[in-house]
Design a protein around this motif. Structure first.
Motif, PDB file in Angstrom:
ATOM      1  N   ILE A 255      47.950 -32.348  73.159  1.00  0.00           N
ATOM      2  CA  ILE A 255      49.398 -31.630  73.336  1.00  0.00           C
ATOM      3  C   ILE A 255      50.289 -32.338  72.503  1.00  0.00           C
ATOM      4  CG2 ILE A 255      51.080 -31.048  75.040  1.00  0.00           C
ATOM      5  CD1 ILE A 255      48.794 -31.497  77.283  1.00  0.00           C
ATOM      6  N   GLU A 256      51.187 -31.772  71.654  1.00  0.00           N
ATOM      7  CA  GLU A 256      52.221 -32.297  71.008  1.00  0.00           C
ATOM      8  C   GLU A 256      53.295 -32.327  72.014  1.00  0.00           C
ATOM      9  OE1 GLU A 256      55.324 -31.122  67.239  1.00  0.00           O
ATOM     10  OE2 GLU A 256      53.056 -30.466  67.128  1.00  0.00           O
ATOM     11  N   HIS A 257      54.415 -33.186  71.797  1.00  0.00           N
ATOM     12  CA  HIS A 257      55.547 -33.193  72.745  1.00  0.00           C
ATOM     13  C   HIS A 257      56.519 -34.153  72.041  1.00  0.00           C
ATOM     14  CE1 HIS A 257      54.129 -37.417  73.495  1.00  0.00           C
ATOM     15  NE2 HIS A 257      52.885 -36.841  73.735  1.00  0.00           N
ATOM     16  N   GLY A 258      57.503 -34.213  72.611  1.00  0.00           N
ATOM     17  CA  GLY A 258      58.660 -34.895  72.036  1.00  0.00           C
ATOM     18  C   GLY A 258      58.425 -36.368  72.261  1.00  0.00           C
ATOM     19  N   GLU A 259      59.298 -37.254  71.760  1.00  0.00           N
ATOM     20  CA  GLU A 259      58.992 -38.521  71.649  1.00  0.00           C
ATOM     21  C   GLU A 259      59.188 -39.579  72.977  1.00  0.00           C
ATOM     22  OE1 GLU A 259      61.703 -41.231  69.306  1.00  0.00           O
ATOM     23  OE2 GLU A 259      62.641 -39.289  68.961  1.00  0.00           O
ATOM     24  N   TRP A 260      59.919 -38.768  73.588  1.00  0.00           N
ATOM     25  CA  TRP A 260      60.269 -39.762  75.082  1.00  0.00           C
ATOM     26  C   TRP A 260      59.429 -39.153  76.171  1.00  0.00           C
ATOM     27  CZ3 TRP A 260      62.818 -35.628  72.501  1.00  0.00           C
ATOM     28  CH2 TRP A 260      62.718 -34.537  73.151  1.00  0.00           C
ATOM     29  N   GLN A 261      58.384 -38.229  75.873  1.00  0.00           N
ATOM     30  CA  GLN A 261      57.658 -37.459  77.046  1.00  0.00           C
ATOM     31  C   GLN A 261      56.035 -38.028  77.249  1.00  0.00           C
ATOM     32  OE1 GLN A 261      58.177 -33.690  75.368  1.00  0.00           O
ATOM     33  NE2 GLN A 261      59.744 -33.140  77.275  1.00  0.00           N
ATOM     34  N   GLY A 262      55.769 -39.056  76.530  1.00  0.00           N
ATOM     35  CA  GLY A 262      54.440 -39.430  76.437  1.00  0.00           C
ATOM     36  C   GLY A 262      53.879 -39.895  77.988  1.00  0.00           C
ATOM     37  N   ALA A 263      54.702 -40.761  78.490  1.00  0.00           N
ATOM     38  CA  ALA A 263      54.399 -41.301  79.831  1.00  0.00           C
ATOM     39  C   ALA A 263      54.252 -40.169  80.869  1.00  0.00           C
ATOM     40  CB  ALA A 263      55.582 -42.210  80.161  1.00  0.00           C
ATOM     41  N   ALA A 264      55.401 -39.339  80.988  1.00  0.00           N
ATOM     42  CA  ALA A 264      55.251 -38.398  81.897  1.00  0.00           C
ATOM     43  C   ALA A 264      54.040 -37.393  81.786  1.00  0.00           C
ATOM     44  CB  ALA A 264      56.573 -37.516  81.692  1.00  0.00           C
ATOM     45  N   ILE A 265      53.628 -37.110  80.564  1.00  0.00           N
ATOM     46  CA  ILE A 265      52.485 -36.312  80.460  1.00  0.00           C
ATOM     47  C   ILE A 265      51.207 -37.038  80.750  1.00  0.00           C
ATOM     48  CG2 ILE A 265      51.240 -35.275  78.460  1.00  0.00           C
ATOM     49  CD1 ILE A 265      53.935 -34.373  77.036  1.00  0.00           C
ATOM     50  N   ARG A 266      51.177 -38.469  80.506  1.00  0.00           N
ATOM     51  CA  ARG A 266      49.867 -38.897  80.737  1.00  0.00           C
ATOM     52  C   ARG A 266      49.986 -39.034  82.382  1.00  0.00           C
ATOM     53  NH1 ARG A 266      52.135 -42.596  76.941  1.00  0.00           N
ATOM     54  NH2 ARG A 266      52.607 -44.025  78.695  1.00  0.00           N
ATOM     55  N   ASP A 267      51.206 -38.799  83.077  1.00  0.00           N
ATOM     56  CA  ASP A 267      50.942 -39.101  84.326  1.00  0.00           C
ATOM     57  C   ASP A 267      50.357 -37.692  84.964  1.00  0.00           C
ATOM     58  OD1 ASP A 267      51.856 -41.622  84.727  1.00  0.00           O
ATOM     59  OD2 ASP A 267      54.035 -41.089  84.956  1.00  0.00           O
ATOM     60  N   ILE A 268      50.966 -36.525  84.364  1.00  0.00           N
ATOM     61  CA  ILE A 268      50.557 -35.110  84.694  1.00  0.00           C
ATOM     62  C   ILE A 268      49.159 -35.029  84.397  1.00  0.00           C
ATOM     63  CG2 ILE A 268      50.788 -32.661  83.979  1.00  0.00           C
ATOM     64  CD1 ILE A 268      53.814 -33.273  83.375  1.00  0.00           C
ATOM     65  N   LEU A 269      48.615 -35.513  83.360  1.00  0.00           N
ATOM     66  CA  LEU A 269      47.041 -35.152  83.003  1.00  0.00           C
ATOM     67  C   LEU A 269      46.194 -36.064  83.938  1.00  0.00           C
ATOM     68  CD1 LEU A 269      47.241 -35.464  79.134  1.00  0.00           C
ATOM     69  CD2 LEU A 269      46.748 -33.180  80.699  1.00  0.00           C
ATOM     70  N   ALA A 271      46.939 -36.952  87.261  1.00  0.00           N
ATOM     71  CA  ALA A 271      47.233 -36.641  88.337  1.00  0.00           C
ATOM     72  C   ALA A 271      46.171 -35.354  88.609  1.00  0.00           C
ATOM     73  CB  ALA A 271      48.560 -36.130  88.881  1.00  0.00           C
ATOM     74  N   ASP A 272      46.255 -34.626  87.606  1.00  0.00           N
ATOM     75  CA  ASP A 272      45.135 -33.268  87.490  1.00  0.00           C
ATOM     76  C   ASP A 272      43.848 -33.748  87.542  1.00  0.00           C
ATOM     77  OD1 ASP A 272      47.250 -31.645  87.850  1.00  0.00           O
ATOM     78  OD2 ASP A 272      47.507 -31.117  85.716  1.00  0.00           O
ATOM     79  N   GLY A 273      43.375 -34.980  87.137  1.00  0.00           N
ATOM     80  CA  GLY A 273      41.985 -35.323  86.985  1.00  0.00           C
ATOM     81  C   GLY A 273      41.469 -35.770  85.750  1.00  0.00           C
ATOM     82  N   TRP A 274      42.283 -35.686  84.538  1.00  0.00           N
ATOM     83  CA  TRP A 274      41.933 -35.945  83.287  1.00  0.00           C
ATOM     84  C   TRP A 274      41.706 -37.417  83.123  1.00  0.00           C
ATOM     85  CZ3 TRP A 274      40.933 -32.459  79.387  1.00  0.00           C
ATOM     86  CH2 TRP A 274      41.171 -31.024  79.738  1.00  0.00           C
ATOM     87  N   ARG A 275      40.898 -37.753  82.203  1.00  0.00           N
ATOM     88  CA  ARG A 275      40.681 -39.343  81.981  1.00  0.00           C
ATOM     89  C   ARG A 275      40.920 -39.777  80.709  1.00  0.00           C
ATOM     90  NH1 ARG A 275      34.610 -39.968  84.597  1.00  0.00           N
ATOM     91  NH2 ARG A 275      35.159 -39.567  86.768  1.00  0.00           N
ATOM     92  N   ALA A 276      41.173 -41.077  80.349  1.00  0.00           N
ATOM     93  CA  ALA A 276      41.647 -41.719  79.211  1.00  0.00           C
ATOM     94  C   ALA A 276      42.813 -41.346  78.544  1.00  0.00           C
ATOM     95  CB  ALA A 276      40.293 -41.799  78.479  1.00  0.00           C
ATOM     96  N   ALA A 277      43.807 -40.723  79.362  1.00  0.00           N
ATOM     97  CA  ALA A 277      45.141 -40.049  78.518  1.00  0.00           C
ATOM     98  C   ALA A 277      45.714 -41.219  77.858  1.00  0.00           C
ATOM     99  CB  ALA A 277      46.059 -39.647  79.605  1.00  0.00           C
ATOM    100  N   ALA A 278      46.153 -40.833  76.401  1.00  0.00           N
ATOM    101  CA  ALA A 278      46.654 -41.822  75.512  1.00  0.00           C
ATOM    102  C   ALA A 278      47.464 -41.060  74.691  1.00  0.00           C
ATOM    103  CB  ALA A 278      45.646 -42.310  74.559  1.00  0.00           C
ATOM    104  N   THR A 279      48.603 -41.799  74.266  1.00  0.00           N
ATOM    105  CA  THR A 279      49.599 -41.026  73.426  1.00  0.00           C
ATOM    106  C   THR A 279      49.640 -41.523  72.116  1.00  0.00           C
ATOM    107  OG1 THR A 279      51.259 -40.813  75.456  1.00  0.00           O
ATOM    108  CG2 THR A 279      51.986 -40.960  73.326  1.00  0.00           C
ATOM    109  N   HIS A 280      49.865 -40.898  71.104  1.00  0.00           N
ATOM    110  CA  HIS A 280      49.802 -41.277  69.702  1.00  0.00           C
ATOM    111  C   HIS A 280      50.839 -40.995  68.990  1.00  0.00           C
ATOM    112  CE1 HIS A 280      45.328 -40.906  70.479  1.00  0.00           C
ATOM    113  NE2 HIS A 280      45.549 -40.122  71.244  1.00  0.00           N
ATOM    114  N   PRO A 281      51.379 -41.905  67.960  1.00  0.00           N
ATOM    115  CA  PRO A 281      52.436 -41.963  67.021  1.00  0.00           C
ATOM    116  C   PRO A 281      52.346 -41.001  66.025  1.00  0.00           C
ATOM    117  CG  PRO A 281      51.571 -43.988  66.866  1.00  0.00           C
ATOM    118  CD  PRO A 281      50.692 -43.320  67.991  1.00  0.00           C
ATOM    119  N   ASP A 282      53.298 -40.269  65.386  1.00  0.00           N
ATOM    120  CA  ASP A 282      53.361 -39.557  64.195  1.00  0.00           C
ATOM    121  C   ASP A 282      53.364 -40.689  63.022  1.00  0.00           C
ATOM    122  OD1 ASP A 282      56.032 -40.013  63.979  1.00  0.00           O
ATOM    123  OD2 ASP A 282      56.411 -37.933  64.710  1.00  0.00           O
TER     124      ASP A 282
END
Length: 295
Positions: A255-269, A271-282
């Motif tokens: 999922i692409e997102h804004g630079e400030w949204q990584g932590a919130a998206i990891r939390d969403i994923l 909470a839904d049951g996804w594993r190993a959520a990781a945020t990547h820089p451009d």
């Protein structure tokens, strides 16, 4: 001795580039010289390198360019996107047709596509499946289809204008392993449930009350492709649930997102049951995409 009329000398490419770049800089365009070279390349039906070579050689504009160029320069100074003027946007190895009604693909999304391509190429299946949700111009889907030709790629879009652009790009590029569907994100491809190796998306993620900094985005990109609810994450919440439905165990979501949204998206994923959520820089070191694995 009779008077003779003389045709004024056509301006040189080098002088024209300098003048256009000066005007673009005054208009606040971030890369004025690059945009000047690309616009002149469009008018002269050549490449940016061809323009640079013409400037070094001392070439002069042809008459058609002298007539066409001023209006295009005025429109770019008014911050109309360069891609709307040329009709194309480069994306990885592709050249995509774009214009009013579709989000113009950005260079930073190429890194998001790379994450999806890497995951798809690593899939064990001889014919892995990928889905691009909210494909817009078709950028991510067509990159997946052309760079992993053994894969089957499905792309969903619910904007009539954007869907027309995606269909045109798919037809021009000729990706026979790509299937386009006009459908809402939440309802996309139930026939693929539990079979997808990669779910990718560049969703709308700008908060509703935010004002994009660049006039090109604020004035010309379709609002439906920009704004994602009060916190910008409404579409991400849907993506997470749809991705769980589509992906097989071990499948990846990107999922692409804004630079400030990584932590919130990891939390969403998470909470839904996804594993190993990781945020990547451009390439500018800004957080740009988050991935996770289907358990």
């Amino acid at each position: 001795m009779p008077e003779t009329s003389r045709t004024p000398a056509r301006p040189s490419v080098a002088d024209t580039l300098r003048d256009i770049a000066t005007r673009f800089a005054a208009a606040g365009i971030p890369d004025p010289r690059v945009d000047a070279e690309l616009l002149l390349a469009h008018v002269l039906s050549t490449s940016r390198g061809g323009v640079q070579a013409a400037a070094i050689r001392g070439d002069r504009l042809d008459e058609d360019a002298v007539v066409e160029l001023p209006g295009l320069v005025d429109r770019r100074c008014a911050r109309e996107p360069l891609q709307h003027l040329t009709g194309v946007a480069p994306f990885r190895s592709l050249e995509l047709a774009v214009g009013p009604g579709v989000f113009v693909p950005r260079p930073e999304t190429e890194m998001v596509a790379q994450l999806a391509i890497d995951a798809l190429a690593a899939a064990a299946s001889p014919s892995p499946v990928a889905v691009d949700l909210g494909t817009g111009s078709g950028a991510i889907a067509l990159a997946l289809a052309t760079e992993v030709p053994r894969a089957r790629v499905y792309a969903a879009e619910n904007s009539v204008e954007a869907f027309i652009w995606a269909k045109d790009n798919a037809a021009r590029i000729g990706a026979e392993n790509l299937t386009l569907a006009f459908v809402d994100l939440a309802d996309a491809f139930p026939e693929l449930d539990g079979t997808v190796s990669v779910v990718a998306s560049n969703p709308p993620y700008v908060p509703d009350d935010a004002i994009p900094r660049d006039p090109e985005v604020q004035r010309y990109d379709p609002p439906a492709a920009l704004y994602g609810g009060p916190d910008g994450l409404d579409a991400v919440r849907v993506l997470s649930r749809v991705g769980l439905r589509l992906a097989h165990p071990g499948g990846t979501i990107v999922i692409e997102h804004g630079e400030w949204q990584g932590a919130a998206i990891r939390d969403i994923l998470a909470a839904d049951g996804w594993r190993a959520a990781a945020t990547h820089p451009d390439l500018t070191t800004r957080d740009r995409a988050t991935t996770a694995i289907r358990p």
